[in-house]
Write a protein that holds these residues in place. Structure first.
Motif, PDB file in Angstrom:
ATOM      1  N   ILE A 128       0.858  -1.183   0.000  1.00 32.09           N
ATOM      2  CA  ILE A 128       0.000   0.000   0.000  1.00 32.09           C
ATOM      3  C   ILE A 128       0.898   1.239   0.000  1.00 32.09           C
ATOM      4  O   ILE A 128       1.975   1.233   0.599  1.00 32.09           O
ATOM      5  CB  ILE A 128      -0.904   0.016   1.255  1.00 32.09           C
ATOM      6  N   PHE A 129       0.449   2.311  -0.666  1.00 27.87           N
ATOM      7  CA  PHE A 129       1.201   3.560  -0.588  1.00 27.87           C
ATOM      8  C   PHE A 129       0.242   4.739  -0.472  1.00 27.87           C
ATOM      9  O   PHE A 129      -0.966   4.612  -0.690  1.00 27.87           O
ATOM     10  CB  PHE A 129       2.145   3.730  -1.787  1.00 27.87           C
ATOM     11  N   THR A 130       0.790   5.876  -0.107  1.00 33.60           N
ATOM     12  CA  THR A 130       0.016   7.110  -0.010  1.00 33.60           C
ATOM     13  C   THR A 130       0.796   8.251  -0.656  1.00 33.60           C
ATOM     14  O   THR A 130       2.024   8.174  -0.809  1.00 33.60           O
ATOM     15  CB  THR A 130      -0.300   7.460   1.457  1.00 33.60           C
ATOM     16  N   LEU A 131       0.060   9.301  -1.011  1.00 33.29           N
ATOM     17  CA  LEU A 131       0.684  10.530  -1.520  1.00 33.29           C
ATOM     18  C   LEU A 131       0.529  11.656  -0.512  1.00 33.29           C
ATOM     19  O   LEU A 131       0.615  12.832  -0.862  1.00 33.29           O
ATOM     20  CB  LEU A 131       0.067  10.925  -2.863  1.00 33.29           C
ATOM     21  N   LYS A 132       0.333  11.320   0.740  1.00 31.52           N
ATOM     22  CA  LYS A 132       0.224  12.317   1.801  1.00 31.52           C
ATOM     23  C   LYS A 132       1.597  12.945   2.061  1.00 31.52           C
ATOM     24  O   LYS A 132       2.495  12.317   2.641  1.00 31.52           O
ATOM     25  CB  LYS A 132      -0.311  11.649   3.078  1.00 31.52           C
ATOM     26  N   ASP A 133       1.802  14.167   1.585  1.00 34.27           N
ATOM     27  CA  ASP A 133       3.048  14.938   1.753  1.00 34.27           C
ATOM     28  C   ASP A 133       4.214  14.390   0.938  1.00 34.27           C
ATOM     29  O   ASP A 133       5.142  15.133   0.618  1.00 34.27           O
ATOM     30  CB  ASP A 133       3.472  15.027   3.227  1.00 34.27           C
ATOM     31  N   GLU A 134       4.198  13.105   0.621  1.00 30.42           N
ATOM     32  CA  GLU A 134       5.275  12.476  -0.128  1.00 30.42           C
ATOM     33  C   GLU A 134       4.761  11.151  -0.677  1.00 30.42           C
ATOM     34  O   GLU A 134       3.668  10.714  -0.347  1.00 30.42           O
ATOM     35  CB  GLU A 134       6.497  12.227   0.774  1.00 30.42           C
ATOM     36  N   PHE A 135       5.564  10.511  -1.503  1.00 27.13           N
ATOM     37  CA  PHE A 135       5.245   9.155  -1.953  1.00 27.13           C
ATOM     38  C   PHE A 135       5.837   8.205  -0.912  1.00 27.13           C
ATOM     39  O   PHE A 135       7.045   8.099  -0.776  1.00 27.13           O
ATOM     40  CB  PHE A 135       5.840   8.882  -3.341  1.00 27.13           C
ATOM     41  N   LYS A 136       4.981   7.527  -0.182  1.00 24.99           N
ATOM     42  CA  LYS A 136       5.451   6.643   0.884  1.00 24.99           C
ATOM     43  C   LYS A 136       4.824   5.266   0.737  1.00 24.99           C
ATOM     44  O   LYS A 136       3.609   5.133   0.606  1.00 24.99           O
ATOM     45  CB  LYS A 136       5.106   7.219   2.264  1.00 24.99           C
ATOM     46  N   VAL A 137       5.666   4.247   0.748  1.00 24.12           N
ATOM     47  CA  VAL A 137       5.236   2.851   0.648  1.00 24.12           C
ATOM     48  C   VAL A 137       5.225   2.240   2.044  1.00 24.12           C
ATOM     49  O   VAL A 137       6.099   2.518   2.867  1.00 24.12           O
ATOM     50  CB  VAL A 137       6.182   2.057  -0.276  1.00 24.12           C
ATOM     51  N   PHE A 138       4.224   1.395   2.303  1.00 24.97           N
ATOM     52  CA  PHE A 138       4.101   0.773   3.612  1.00 24.97           C
ATOM     53  C   PHE A 138       4.320  -0.730   3.506  1.00 24.97           C
ATOM     54  O   PHE A 138       3.461  -1.454   2.984  1.00 24.97           O
ATOM     55  CB  PHE A 138       2.724   1.059   4.214  1.00 24.97           C
ATOM     56  N   PRO A 139       5.462  -1.222   3.987  1.00 24.77           N
ATOM     57  CA  PRO A 139       5.677  -2.662   4.050  1.00 24.77           C
ATOM     58  C   PRO A 139       4.678  -3.297   5.016  1.00 24.77           C
ATOM     59  O   PRO A 139       3.960  -2.582   5.725  1.00 24.77           O
ATOM     60  CB  PRO A 139       7.116  -2.783   4.580  1.00 24.77           C
ATOM     61  N   PRO A 140       4.610  -4.626   5.091  1.00 28.27           N
ATOM     62  CA  PRO A 140       3.691  -5.269   6.034  1.00 28.27           C
ATOM     63  C   PRO A 140       3.887  -4.769   7.462  1.00 28.27           C
ATOM     64  O   PRO A 140       4.996  -4.387   7.861  1.00 28.27           O
ATOM     65  CB  PRO A 140       4.049  -6.758   5.913  1.00 28.27           C
ATOM     66  N   PHE A 141       2.797  -4.774   8.228  1.00 26.03           N
ATOM     67  CA  PHE A 141       2.809  -4.296   9.611  1.00 26.03           C
ATOM     68  C   PHE A 141       3.940  -4.948  10.404  1.00 26.03           C
ATOM     69  O   PHE A 141       4.159  -6.152  10.324  1.00 26.03           O
ATOM     70  CB  PHE A 141       1.466  -4.622  10.274  1.00 26.03           C
ATOM     71  N   LYS A 142       4.630  -4.126  11.171  1.00 23.56           N
ATOM     72  CA  LYS A 142       5.778  -4.614  11.940  1.00 23.56           C
ATOM     73  C   LYS A 142       5.628  -4.234  13.408  1.00 23.56           C
ATOM     74  O   LYS A 142       5.323  -3.082  13.736  1.00 23.56           O
ATOM     75  CB  LYS A 142       7.070  -4.010  11.374  1.00 23.56           C
ATOM     76  N   VAL A 143       5.830  -5.206  14.278  1.00 20.36           N
ATOM     77  CA  VAL A 143       5.835  -4.951  15.721  1.00 20.36           C
ATOM     78  C   VAL A 143       7.191  -4.364  16.108  1.00 20.36           C
ATOM     79  O   VAL A 143       8.237  -4.895  15.725  1.00 20.36           O
ATOM     80  CB  VAL A 143       5.579  -6.247  16.518  1.00 20.36           C
ATOM     81  N   LYS A 144       7.157  -3.258  16.845  1.00 17.28           N
ATOM     82  CA  LYS A 144       8.397  -2.588  17.236  1.00 17.28           C
ATOM     83  C   LYS A 144       8.608  -2.707  18.746  1.00 17.28           C
ATOM     84  O   LYS A 144       7.666  -2.540  19.522  1.00 17.28           O
ATOM     85  CB  LYS A 144       8.355  -1.106  16.836  1.00 17.28           C
ATOM     86  N   PRO A 145       9.824  -2.988  19.172  1.00 26.42           N
ATOM     87  CA  PRO A 145      10.076  -3.111  20.606  1.00 26.42           C
ATOM     88  C   PRO A 145      10.062  -1.752  21.302  1.00 26.42           C
ATOM     89  O   PRO A 145      10.355  -0.727  20.690  1.00 26.42           O
ATOM     90  CB  PRO A 145      11.481  -3.733  20.666  1.00 26.42           C
ATOM     91  N   VAL A 146       9.707  -1.761  22.576  1.00 26.90           N
ATOM     92  CA  VAL A 146       9.774  -0.548  23.401  1.00 26.90           C
ATOM     93  C   VAL A 146      11.144  -0.526  24.056  1.00 26.90           C
ATOM     94  O   VAL A 146      11.456  -1.382  24.889  1.00 26.90           O
ATOM     95  CB  VAL A 146       8.652  -0.531  24.462  1.00 26.90           C
ATOM     96  N   GLU A 147      11.977   0.437  23.667  1.00 27.84           N
ATOM     97  CA  GLU A 147      13.358   0.487  24.179  1.00 27.84           C
ATOM     98  C   GLU A 147      13.405   0.935  25.636  1.00 27.84           C
ATOM     99  O   GLU A 147      14.031   0.294  26.479  1.00 27.84           O
ATOM    100  CB  GLU A 147      14.193   1.438  23.303  1.00 27.84           C
ATOM    101  N   LYS A 148      12.745   2.050  25.939  1.00 24.05           N
ATOM    102  CA  LYS A 148      12.736   2.595  27.300  1.00 24.05           C
ATOM    103  C   LYS A 148      11.293   2.837  27.733  1.00 24.05           C
ATOM    104  O   LYS A 148      10.703   3.869  27.401  1.00 24.05           O
ATOM    105  CB  LYS A 148      13.524   3.904  27.370  1.00 24.05           C
ATOM    106  N   PRO A 149      10.690   1.865  28.454  1.00 28.49           N
ATOM    107  CA  PRO A 149       9.283   2.012  28.857  1.00 28.49           C
ATOM    108  C   PRO A 149       9.055   3.260  29.706  1.00 28.49           C
ATOM    109  O   PRO A 149       9.833   3.586  30.596  1.00 28.49           O
ATOM    110  CB  PRO A 149       9.023   0.735  29.672  1.00 28.49           C
TER     111      PRO A 149
END
Length: 475
Positions: free
Chosen positions: A213-234
């Motif tokens: 999926i991509f958007t033209l909101k402010d720029e051309f941006k592509v979205f890879p599959p959803f990724k879980v991100k770790p919380v470095e400093k809770p």
């Protein structure tokens, strides 16, 4: 290992092993209005600004001034780059009648004098129409491929228009000779705009994902599959202020999407599509109970099937709340069973007689309101109610509960998982707000049915020390 040129398109390089293979010919195809020119402009602009690769934009469809003015809307100042000698814009509108050899000579000379490493031809369709003869078109394509791309080392993007209803990309010549083919599409999902990118081929590249999926909101941006991100400093969740009219969702982006948040005294339906994980819909849901508890308000939860009390407690702890706060402000309503864990945050119910249990539920709400002096947030998993009491009784009590939520000026969020299309229509008609969460090409999407909104891509943002939904509209 192939040398690569970063595409300059945010999110795309992670799908293509870091960028386009250098000295390759890349075909960018799509219907009118799909974002082909913006895509190619990012390739040139970011190449010059971020990677020190000079570039040339050759246009057969618009004049130089129009191109520069349009790209300003996407924060790309080509006029400044041209003054600095980093890019060159060639408008060929007045050169269409010139011989193929003259066109090629102009392009090749400019590449040589600028020492360009990136080239965009916009568009092959307009060029072919101007040249006229198919043999001359083949000559042009062959020279571009052999001399410019291979010998001069210029990674080249050729844009081609795909007429609506066409079965092939352009004339077919360019698709056959290209090293890579990227198709941009503009379609509909539930009567809302969705933009899709397909990588048909890319030589020397392992494509784990061919669609995005991509958007033209402010720029051309592509979205890879959803990724879980770790919380470095809770860290502890930072509450957002409510207004006299709205309860904040706890998420700045979701508040903006809804025009302020959830109206006070409103029942909310959060409809969850198949293939959406518990973690994914919790990402959208969690900021609301966090925002309530941060302000000393109580939260009552009837978890969905498959979400045990420990998961609910864990999600609350991700917002930085203490055990004492959870025991005081969080009540998890579950069916009583012999080995149930007795905790202050657990509120057991018999799960047999709905009327009896509902009276106990309302009594618990009244008790919490008296202790806190504030309205209560209710979160209810519809599938759990149906498992306990059956479809008919559950639906009747949910409609009645919507009225009580309005009377109490509180907030109620009903979670509806797949398999209940008729219930979705009924609850949607009762709800003040109806949101839907779905997935497409691996990306997580949310949109409003009531109020109606466009599609928004959901990413996980952990920069503040806790997981929050980052929403980007597809425009």
């Amino acid at each position: 290992m192939l040398e690569r040129s970063p595409s300059g398109i945010e999110g795309l390089d992670s799908l293509v092993e870091g960028g386009f293979p250098k000295k390759n010919l890349i075909l960018v195809a799509g219907n009118p209005g799909t974002g082909k020119t913006i895509f190619s402009a990012h390739f040139l602009y970011r190449g010059a600004v971020d990677y020190g690769e000079k570039g040339i934009y050759v246009s057969f469809v618009e004049d130089k001034e129009s191109f520069i003015r349009y790209m300003h809307r996407f924060n790309m100042d080509f006029e400044a780059l041209e003054r600095e000698g980093k890019v060159k814009i060639l408008s060929m509108l007045t050169m269409k009648e010139r011989a193929v050899s003259a066109l090629l000579e102009t392009i090749i000379d400019t590449i040589g004098s600028l020492k360009a490493k990136r080239l965009v031809i916009d568009s092959f369709s307009a060029l072919a129409q101007a040249i006229g003869k198919e043999i001359d078109v083949r000559v042009f394509t062959d020279v571009v491929l052999r001399n410019i791309v291979r010998n001069m080392g210029c990674t080249t993007l050729i844009i081609t228009e795909v007429p609506y209803g066409a079965d092939r990309l352009g004339m077919g010549i360019e698709e056959f000779m290209a090293d890579a083919v990227i198709v941009l599409r503009r379609s509909r999902l539930d009567e809302r705009l969705i933009r899709e990118l397909e990588i048909l081929k890319m030589r020397g590249t392992s494509l784990l994902e061919q669609w995005a999926i991509f958007t033209l909101k402010d720029e051309f941006k592509v979205f890879p599959p959803f990724k879980v991100k770790p919380v470095e400093k809770p860290r502890r969740f930072k509450p957002r202020s409510d207004t006299p009219e709205f309860f904040s969702t706890g998420s700045p982006d979701l508040d903006r999407m809804l025009g302020g948040g959830y109206p006070r005294g409103s029942p909310v339906l959060l409809e969850i599509d198949e293939h959406v994980s518990t973690l994914q819909y919790h990402l959208i849901l969690n900021p609301t109970p966090w925002n309530f508890m941060s302000q000393g308000r109580a939260v009552m939860v009837i978890p969905s099937t498959g979400v045990d009390p420990n998961i609910t407690v864990q999600r609350a702890k991700e917002g930085g709340f203490s055990e004492e706060e959870l025991n005081r402000l969080l009540k998890i309503c579950v069916k009583e069973y012999p080995r149930i864990e007795r905790k202050p945050c657990i509120a057991p119910f018999r799960g047999k007689e709905l009327k009896e249990d509902y009276e106990s539920y309302l009594e618990l709400e009244r008790s919490l309101m008296e202790k806190t002096g504030q309205p209560v947030l209710r979160i209810t998993g519809v599938d759990t109610l149906i498992d306990y009491y059956g479809k008919g009784e559950s639906l009747a009590i949910l409609k009645m509960d919507a009225t009580k939520i309005r009377e109490a000026k509180g907030l109620g969020i009903v979670l509806l998982k797949p398999g209940y299309p008729s219930i979705s229509k009924i609850l949607g008609s009762v709800a003040e707000v109806h949101l839907k969460v779905t997935r497409e090409h691996g990306s997580l999407l949310v949109y409003g049915i009531k109020p109606r909104t466009g599609l928004h891509i959901v990413e996980m943002d952990t920069s503040n020390g806790y997981p929050m939904p980052k929403l980007t509209p597809i425009i």
